[in-house]
Design a protein around this motif. Structure first.
Motif, PDB file in Angstrom:
ATOM      1  N   LEU A   1      13.433  49.924 -47.621  1.00  0.00           N
ATOM      2  CA  LEU A   1      13.802  48.839 -48.695  1.00  0.00           C
ATOM      3  C   LEU A   1      12.973  48.438 -49.613  1.00  0.00           C
ATOM      4  O   LEU A   1      11.661  48.246 -49.127  1.00  0.00           O
TER       5      LEU A   1
ATOM      6  N   VAL B   1      13.459  40.503 -42.721  1.00  0.00           N
ATOM      7  CA  VAL B   1      14.312  41.388 -42.294  1.00  0.00           C
ATOM      8  C   VAL B   1      14.543  41.431 -40.722  1.00  0.00           C
ATOM      9  O   VAL B   1      13.699  41.181 -39.937  1.00  0.00           O
TER      10      VAL B   1
ATOM     11  N   PRO C   1      16.525  48.181 -38.859  1.00  0.00           N
ATOM     12  CA  PRO C   1      16.626  47.059 -39.561  1.00  0.00           C
ATOM     13  C   PRO C   1      18.343  46.849 -39.593  1.00  0.00           C
ATOM     14  O   PRO C   1      18.865  47.905 -39.708  1.00  0.00           O
TER      15      PRO C   1
ATOM     16  N   ARG D   1      19.680  43.042 -40.986  1.00  0.00           N
ATOM     17  CA  ARG D   1      19.992  42.040 -41.768  1.00  0.00           C
ATOM     18  C   ARG D   1      18.824  41.868 -42.556  1.00  0.00           C
ATOM     19  O   ARG D   1      17.724  42.045 -42.173  1.00  0.00           O
ATOM     20  N   VAL D   2      19.228  41.626 -43.905  1.00  0.00           N
ATOM     21  CA  VAL D   2      18.053  40.899 -44.885  1.00  0.00           C
ATOM     22  C   VAL D   2      18.340  39.634 -45.069  1.00  0.00           C
ATOM     23  O   VAL D   2      19.337  39.267 -45.489  1.00  0.00           O
TER      24      VAL D   2
ATOM     25  N   TYR E   1      22.080  44.822 -44.172  1.00  0.00           N
ATOM     26  CA  TYR E   1      20.772  45.508 -44.457  1.00  0.00           C
ATOM     27  C   TYR E   1      21.664  47.047 -45.047  1.00  0.00           C
ATOM     28  O   TYR E   1      21.016  47.563 -46.068  1.00  0.00           O
TER      29      TYR E   1
END
Length: 450
Positions: free
Chosen positions: A177, A214, A221, A223-224, A238
């Protein structure tokens, strides 16, 4: 130094209906006698330790290494970034033989900017940028970050791709990311790319002044979370960047002030806001899928922080913490020191280390706080779920140029003294598996441990 006790207040906001289910050593004769005596002292001092029947530390190789050089280990390699001798260079050494497999110039990469390795790819930041913010009290807040990111194959040293205006925030097994920087260095865009070729999977703009966190599921990962100074929190998937929930939360105003701040962290199923002032602090937990408030805990000391601790949540203060139920916030147990997860698969066992002149790591059941085995002695320098043990380094009071090395079993909590190594006063050790690399004066010494 006397540490202030954390006094936690009442838990509020409990949901109705109750909780849910949830090269080599110098071997002179006199030196051997001294080391043998020191090892005997260590064996007595290490509670619950077992003496090995033969020396279990072997020096493999060494190279010159200065205080400003940087080293990391991955995929059977020791990666050394050299800044002290000529143009900055990155060299990959075979961890066992010390043979240089490849090297490449670093160009304008700054030594204070770390690199990151994931899935056989080294991600390096370059084109250093500096942002200075006036704090209003005669001092400046200085933030340094990379303006480009370069991906290098750790096996061959070949450059895989390079992109501008980004830095690596986090990475999964196959993706990384990137967060582009905008005005005054604040994150302005999010972009998920493939780690091997840099191909973009999704991209979206960020609100001005947004902060990022995150959520991980084990090492992946999932979710953001973005949050703005006025409290607007948005949770993104994510893998595709699609928002799943957005809500304005009553978080503290975001000011550049160390005594008044608010930040977010995550745990399985939870988003936690840690808010602190000069004298008090609080952790408030929300469901990460709905942003519904679950509970809040306050303390009469600053810098309380919420973090994942396997089946519980740890509210961490200054050298002490409390483990609470993730749904209700009710206390289950409390401990002294700092809890660390990720050493044992599943996080059912955590390692708690007290801060002080001598570290005393204890293997602990995360759900109950029950210690497993006896406390070890030393700082964790190597860990790995494939080996089932961590390596502890403990500088000796009897000889400041020596440190005891122990193997700390991550199933039984039992320590085994392996021997001693040369270690300068400002040295650091990093390891992976059975390879342990330590800086000793002006050299990097790579050892194999039994």
């Amino acid at each position: 130094m006397t540490m202030a006790m954390i006094e936690l207040g009442d838990v509020s906001g409990e949901p109705a209906g109750g909780a849910e289910q949830a090269p080599e050593f110098r071997h002179g004769t006199a030196r051997r006698m001294v080391l043998a005596a020191l090892a005997a002292v260590c064996a007595v001092a290490l509670g619950g330790s077992a003496r090995p029947t033969a020396p279990l530390i072997r020096t493999l190789w060494s190279i010159p290494f200065s205080e400003i050089d940087i080293m990391t280990m991955t995929d059977g390699l020791v990666l050394v970034q050299t800044y002290s001798d000529g143009p900055p260079t990155l060299t990959a050494y075979d961890a066992v033989t010390g043979r240089a497999r490849w090297n490449r110039p670093l160009g304008d990469q700054a030594p204070q900017v770390d690199s990151f390795v994931r899935g056989g790819v080294l991600l390096m930041l370059g084109e250093q940028e500096v942002i200075e913010t006036d704090l209003g009290n005669g001092s400046l807040n200085v933030e340094t970050f990379g303006g480009t990111i370069t991906a290098v194959d750790t096996a061959t040293g070949a450059e895989l791709w390079r992109q501008s205006a980004g830095y690596h925030l986090t990475a999964g097994p196959d993706t990384v990311l990137l967060a582009g920087r905008g005005r005054r260095g604040a994150p302005s865009t999010l972009r998920l790319v493939r780690t091997r070729d840099g191909g973009s999977l999704w991209e979206r703009p960020l609100p001005e002044g947004a902060e990022l966190s995150v959520q991980l599921d084990e090492d992946r990962p999932v979710r953001v979370v973005t949050s703005t100074p006025d409290g607007l929190v948005t949770v993104l998937d994510y893998d595709d960047g699609v928002p799943t929930v957005s809500r304005r939360l009553p978080r503290a105003a975001q000011e550049v002030d160390a005594n008044n701040s608010s930040s977010f962290s995550t745990a399985p199923g939870l988003l936690m806001e840690s808010r602190t002032t000069a004298a008090t602090s609080a952790v408030t937990a929300y469901r990460i899928d709905t942003l519904e408030r679950l509970w809040s805990v306050t303390a009469t000391t600053p810098n309380l922080w919420g973090q994942e601790c396997g089946p519980v949540v740890c509210l961490v203060g200054e050298n002490q913490f409390r483990a609470v139920d993730p749904i209700t916030g009710r206390e289950r147990w409390q401990g002294t020191g700092y809890p660390f997860i990720g050493m044992v698969p599943g996080n059912e066992l955590i390692v708690v280390t007290e801060s002080g002149a001598e570290a005393r790591p204890v293997l602990t059941e995360a759900a109950t706080g029950r210690p497993v085995g006896q406390p070890g002695r030393g700082w964790v320098s190597s860990r790995g779920s494939t080996t089932g043990f961590a390596v502890l380094i403990n500088p000796l009071a009897e000889d400041v140029t020596q440190a005891a090395v122990s193997r700390f079993d991550l199933t039984t909590g039992r320590s085994t003294l392996l021997g001693t190594i040369d270690l300068g006063s400002n040295s650091q050790c990093v390891g992976t598996g059975t390879i342990l690399a330590c800086q000793n004066a002006d050299r990097l010494v790579v050892n194999e441990i039994g």
